[in-house]
Scaffold this motif. Sequence first.
Motif, PDB file in Angstrom:
ATOM      1  N   PRO A   1       0.806  -1.224   0.000  1.00  0.00           N
ATOM      2  CA  PRO A   1       0.000   0.000   0.000  1.00  0.00           C
ATOM      3  C   PRO A   1       0.837   1.272   0.000  1.00  0.00           C
ATOM      4  CG  PRO A   1      -0.943  -1.610   1.495  1.00  0.00           C
ATOM      5  CD  PRO A   1       0.391  -2.154   1.080  1.00  0.00           C
ATOM      6  N   LEU A   2       1.900   1.292   0.795  1.00  0.00           N
ATOM      7  CA  LEU A   2       2.741   2.488   0.838  1.00  0.00           C
ATOM      8  C   LEU A   2       3.523   2.657  -0.459  1.00  0.00           C
ATOM      9  CD1 LEU A   2       3.554   4.877   2.508  1.00  0.00           C
ATOM     10  CD2 LEU A   2       5.314   3.484   3.630  1.00  0.00           C
ATOM     11  N   ARG A   3       3.974   1.544  -1.028  1.00  0.00           N
ATOM     12  CA  ARG A   3       4.667   1.605  -2.319  1.00  0.00           C
ATOM     13  C   ARG A   3       3.722   2.139  -3.397  1.00  0.00           C
ATOM     14  NH1 ARG A   3       5.980  -3.593  -2.962  1.00  0.00           N
ATOM     15  NH2 ARG A   3       7.947  -3.377  -1.848  1.00  0.00           N
ATOM     16  N   ASN A   4       2.489   1.674  -3.389  1.00  0.00           N
ATOM     17  CA  ASN A   4       1.502   2.157  -4.362  1.00  0.00           C
ATOM     18  C   ASN A   4       1.212   3.642  -4.166  1.00  0.00           C
ATOM     19  OD1 ASN A   4      -0.337  -0.939  -3.930  1.00  0.00           O
ATOM     20  ND2 ASN A   4       1.303  -0.484  -5.371  1.00  0.00           N
ATOM     21  N   LEU A   5       1.148   4.082  -2.909  1.00  0.00           N
ATOM     22  CA  LEU A   5       0.902   5.503  -2.634  1.00  0.00           C
ATOM     23  C   LEU A   5       2.057   6.354  -3.159  1.00  0.00           C
ATOM     24  CD1 LEU A   5      -0.946   7.607  -1.331  1.00  0.00           C
ATOM     25  CD2 LEU A   5       0.290   7.266   0.807  1.00  0.00           C
ATOM     26  N   ALA A   6       3.280   5.854  -2.998  1.00  0.00           N
ATOM     27  CA  ALA A   6       4.440   6.572  -3.533  1.00  0.00           C
ATOM     28  C   ALA A   6       4.339   6.702  -5.050  1.00  0.00           C
ATOM     29  CB  ALA A   6       5.729   5.838  -3.145  1.00  0.00           C
ATOM     30  N   GLU A   7       3.822   5.664  -5.720  1.00  0.00           N
ATOM     31  CA  GLU A   7       3.635   5.712  -7.165  1.00  0.00           C
ATOM     32  C   GLU A   7       2.572   6.735  -7.554  1.00  0.00           C
ATOM     33  OE1 GLU A   7       5.359   4.382  -9.394  1.00  0.00           O
ATOM     34  OE2 GLU A   7       6.314   2.571  -8.624  1.00  0.00           O
ATOM     35  N   LEU A   8       1.537   6.855  -6.740  1.00  0.00           N
ATOM     36  CA  LEU A   8       0.499   7.864  -6.983  1.00  0.00           C
ATOM     37  C   LEU A   8       1.098   9.264  -6.933  1.00  0.00           C
ATOM     38  CD1 LEU A   8      -2.431   8.954  -7.163  1.00  0.00           C
ATOM     39  CD2 LEU A   8      -2.588   8.654  -4.688  1.00  0.00           C
ATOM     40  N   VAL A   9       1.883   9.516  -5.894  1.00  0.00           N
ATOM     41  CA  VAL A   9       2.517  10.827  -5.751  1.00  0.00           C
ATOM     42  C   VAL A   9       3.476  11.091  -6.908  1.00  0.00           C
ATOM     43  CG1 VAL A   9       4.054  12.213  -4.304  1.00  0.00           C
ATOM     44  CG2 VAL A   9       2.276  10.824  -3.238  1.00  0.00           C
ATOM     45  N   ALA A  10       4.248  10.075  -7.290  1.00  0.00           N
ATOM     46  CA  ALA A  10       5.206  10.237  -8.389  1.00  0.00           C
ATOM     47  C   ALA A  10       4.494  10.593  -9.698  1.00  0.00           C
ATOM     48  CB  ALA A  10       6.021   8.954  -8.566  1.00  0.00           C
ATOM     49  N   ALA A  11       3.360   9.951  -9.954  1.00  0.00           N
ATOM     50  CA  ALA A  11       2.603  10.237 -11.178  1.00  0.00           C
ATOM     51  C   ALA A  11       2.059  11.665 -11.154  1.00  0.00           C
ATOM     52  CB  ALA A  11       1.453   9.238 -11.325  1.00  0.00           C
TER      53      ALA A  11
END
Length: 325
Positions: A277-287
Motif C-alpha cells: 500500500p505504501l509503495r503504491n501511494l508513492a507511485e500515486l505521488v510520483a505520477a
Amino acid sequence: MDGFNFKGLQKSLTSLGGQITPFATRTFQYTKEQLGQVDDKTQLPPDYIDLEKRVDALKAVHQKMLAVTSQYSHESYDYPPNIKETFQDLGRTVSERVSLLSSATTPAEAQAALTAPSTAKPQPKTFHHAMARAALSGSQTLHQQHTGAGEDPLATALEKYALALERVGEARLAQDAQIQSRFLAGWTTTLNTNISFATRARKAVEKARLTLDAVKARVKGTTWKLPGASSARADHHVDEELSPEAQEEIEKAEDEFVTQTEEAVGVMKNVLESPEPLRNLAELVAAQIEFHKKAHEILCELAPIIDGLQVEQEASYRKSRESAS
C-alpha cells in the motif's frame, strides 16, 4: 401447560444438539448469544482483537481512498459539464488542425481545415483538451475577421495557448494511466484479495469459536435455557465430571479454535505489514509530480511567448495613440 416437562424438553434439545449439522450448531449457538443465554462465551485474546481493529481500519482507508481516486479511471472527470462539443469538434487534434490551417491560403480553405473529417478516434474529453479546442476556435474566429496588416496578436496567442494546453491534456492522460496501473490496481488487489483473505480467516475463527462453545454447552447440558425453567439440572451437569468422550470432543474443538486463531493472526499480520500500500501511494505521488512538472514546463515555455506578443501589442497601441494625437 399442566404436566409440561421442562426437563424433558431440555433433554430433547440437548440430544438434538449432537445430531444437527455444524452450520446449524453454530447458528443455534449464535442465537443463544444474541438472546443473552450464554454466560461463558469463549473470549478472543486481546492481541487478536487489536489486529482485527487494525485490519478494519486499513480496510476503511482503502475503501475511502479508492472511492475518490477511482475517478482517474474516467477520462472525463474534469470535463466541463456545461459545454456542448459536437462530433466535428472532437474529430481532429488541435495540432492536426493547426497544421492544416497553416497551409490554408483563403478563408474557405481555413474553414475546410477546421471541419475536415476525423482521421482517428474522437479526441479526449478532458478540461485541458476542451480549453485547447475553445482557444483554437477563438483564434480562427479572430483570424478570419482580421483585416489589418500582419496577424492578430490575440489570435496568435490563442493558437499557441491551444497547442500548449493540448500537450498538458496529454500529460494528464499519461498521469491517469500511471495511477491506474501503479496505484489503483495495487490498492484494489489489497482490498479484494489480501484484506478479503483476512476477513475469511476471521470468519473461520468465529466459526471455530461458536463450534467450541456449542460443544461445551451440549456436553454440559446447557444447550438452552427456557425462561422460568429450573437451572438445577444444568448446575448438576456442570459439577459432574465430564466423560472421556466429552472431554475429547471439547479438546478437539479447542484445538481447531486455536489453529484457526493462529492462522488468522498470521494472515492479518501479513496484511498489516505488507509494504505494497505504501509503495503504491508513492507511485500515486510520483505520477502526480510528473504531471504537474510537465504542465509547469509547458506553460513556462508558453509564458514568454505570450508576454512577448502582449508587449508588442502594447507598444503598437501606444504608437498608434501617439500618432492619433
